[in-house]
Enzyme design. Structure first.
Site, short mmCIF file in Angstrom:
data_model
loop_
_atom_site.label_atom_id
_atom_site.label_comp_id
_atom_site.label_asym_id
_atom_site.label_seq_id
_atom_site.Cartn_x
_atom_site.Cartn_y
_atom_site.Cartn_z
N ARG A 76 14.69 4.95 13.13
CA ARG A 76 14.91 3.65 13.76
C ARG A 76 15.22 2.63 12.67
NH1 ARG A 76 10.70 -0.69 15.37
NH2 ARG A 76 12.05 -2.18 16.39
N ASN A 81 5.24 -1.71 19.77
CA ASN A 81 4.74 -1.71 18.40
C ASN A 81 3.27 -2.05 18.46
OD1 ASN A 81 7.37 -1.30 17.67
ND2 ASN A 81 7.67 -3.31 16.73
N GLU A 123 6.66 1.46 16.55
CA GLU A 123 6.03 1.19 15.25
C GLU A 123 4.53 1.39 15.36
OE1 GLU A 123 6.75 -2.69 13.48
OE2 GLU A 123 8.89 -2.54 13.89
#
Ligand code: PNW
Length: 456
Positions: A74, A293, A365
């Site tokens: 990513r 995330n 993330e």
């Protein structure tokens, strides 16, 4: 640990944090180039001018990804690298860089996951139209998004429109600690509103014009910590829920339900803008997956009087929520002073699944900063190994409990420019020596590499 067969194992970076080459081959400046020039904004007044020099090292970096067995990378596109003024003229050399990176990834069986906006707005758009405060930015953003679909969409099958609208709004427009450095108690809600509309418009365009030909997916990534109620009292449970609503539901409710959470509407009055009927319809269902995330957990309590907490990690503007946040003193802290609480990750995944009816979730993330040292050519980041062990176990449990988690991206592939913290905070699973720019896999990269190979 158990994960589905086709689970996406990836690692992530973002353009300004790793690319460097800030004025190479016609790149225009972004608001982060400008912000870094203001003395005192970034640790040691550091900049992303060189960063990891990823711009010149894509072959080497992709080879390291391949070594680890990563299935996906990513990264984000620097808008001003491909459109130096943010609109109009296209910089073909910038296009070539991303095109080469995509080809290199595909040649190594690594899927590109592309974020269109990871905070580096072209400076021209800040100066000429006030960035995200101007409603017209949604058309400018959509033109930029279309350029990306057009040029890269034949090979890119996973798109993320925005990374963490919450950070842009709160840290960029509320607390002023990130670019563009504005301090306000109303601008965050306006900036966030325009980001949501920009997201919806670009998704509509992708779906109408590109998706059926290119067969890709498009979504958005939001960030959220877990909020655990301080006590079993109903008012603390409500407070924790409210804190989550001001954090992730601010952006996810409009996308799943077409409106902001009631707790925000009730508390913000005129500071919270309204969607038109057309915008609502455009927003509902405008994501093919729930990008998340996640970094940490805090304890939430109902507040009659709000104690001003730390700059980071408060979710929403703290004074608007009537929530006091704290941490359990027994929790271990990373170098960011973020607590390591794997069960918070599981609870958050379950909370999101329930609220949004079990969407496909991708953790885009998760990771941690530690004070890593290179000793005799090795980095023994045992704490980071334990962090990933804990969080991946929590993910595996969440899947067992019915969460549709389909991918997990390690933040970050390598040490990089950690925004206001500069190069002081190392999140990478690859160590970067910022003098020589040499990369060294840390113990965590070796551990994760083995794990990924054994699980896939
Ligand atoms: C994310 N907070 O940022 C970003 O997507 C990355 O670019 C960044 O390097 C990474 O997490 C680590 O910080 C965040 O204050 C910044 O809660 C701040 C917060 C959360 C995420």
């Amino acid at each position: 640990m158990k994960f589905p067969k086709n689970f996406v194992w990836g690692s992530a970076t973002s353009s300004y944090q790793v690319e460097g080459a800030w004025n190479t081959d016609g790149r225009g400046p972004s608001i982060w180039d400008a912000f870094c020039q203001i003395p005192g904004k970034v640790h040691n007044n550091e900049t992303g001018n060189i960063a990891c020099d990823h711009y010149h090292k894509i072959k080497e970096d992709v080879a390291l990804m391949k070594d680890m067995g990563l299935k996906a990378y990513r990264f984000s596109i620097s808008w001003s690298r491909i459109m130096p003024q943010g609109r109009g003229e296209v910089n073909e050399k910038g296009i070539q860089f991303y095109s080469d990176l995509i080809d290199e990834l595909l040649a190594n069986d690594i899927q590109p996951w592309v974020t269109l906006y990871h905070w580096d707005l072209p400076l021209a758009l800040q100066l000429e139209m006030d960035g995200w405060l101007n409603k017209n930015i949604s058309d400018v953003f959509t033109d930029y998004a279309e350029l990306c679909f057009e040029r890269f969409g034949d090979r890119v099958k996973n798109w993320i429109t925005f990374n963490e609208a919450w950070v842009v709004a709160i840290l960029g427009y509320g607390q002023g600690v990130f670019a563009p450095g504005r301090i306000s108690n109303s601008e965050p809600y306006l900036a966030g509103h325009h980001i949501l509309i920009s997201h919806a418009k670009s998704v509509k365009l992708y779906r109408e014009k590109y998706q059926s030909i290119q067969n890709g997916k498009i979504g958005i990534t939001n960030n959220c910590d877990w909020r655990e109620p301080l006590t079993h009292k109903p008012e603390d449970k409500e407070a924790a829920k409210r804190a989550l609503e001001f954090f992730v539901s601010w952006f996810a409710d409009p996308i799943y339900f077409g409106h902001y959470p009631k707790s925000m509407v009730d508390r913000l009055g005129d500071r919270l803008p309204k969607f038109t009927e057309e915008e609502k319809q455009m927003l509902i269902g405008s994501t093919d997956f729930f990008g998340l995330n996640h970094y940490t957990t805090m304890i939430a309590a109902n507040a009659d009087e709000v104690v001003q907490g730390s700059v980071y990690g408060n979710g929403g503007l703290s004074e608007d929520q009537d929530v006091n946040l704290s941490m359990d003193p027994s929790w271990e802290l990373t170098e960011m002073k973020w607590a390591v609480v794997p069960w918070g990750c599981r609870k958050l995944l379950e909370w999101i699944s329930e609220r949004y009816d079990y969407p496909d979730i991708v953790i885009t993330e998760n990771g941690c900063a530690y004070d890593d040292k290179l000793v005799n050519g090795e980095v023994n980041d045992q704490k980071r190994v334990e962090f990933f062990e804990g969080y991946l176990n929590a993910c595996s449990e969440a899947i067992e409990n019915g969460v549709n988690l389909t991918g997990y991206f390690i933040w970050s592939f390598m040490d990089n420019f950690e925004w206001a913290s500069g190069y002081d905070k190392r999140f990478g699973i690859h160590y970067v020596d910022f003098e020589t720019l040499e990369r060294t896999p840390k113990a965590s990269a070796k551990y994760l590499g083995k794990l990924i190979k054994s699980l896939s």
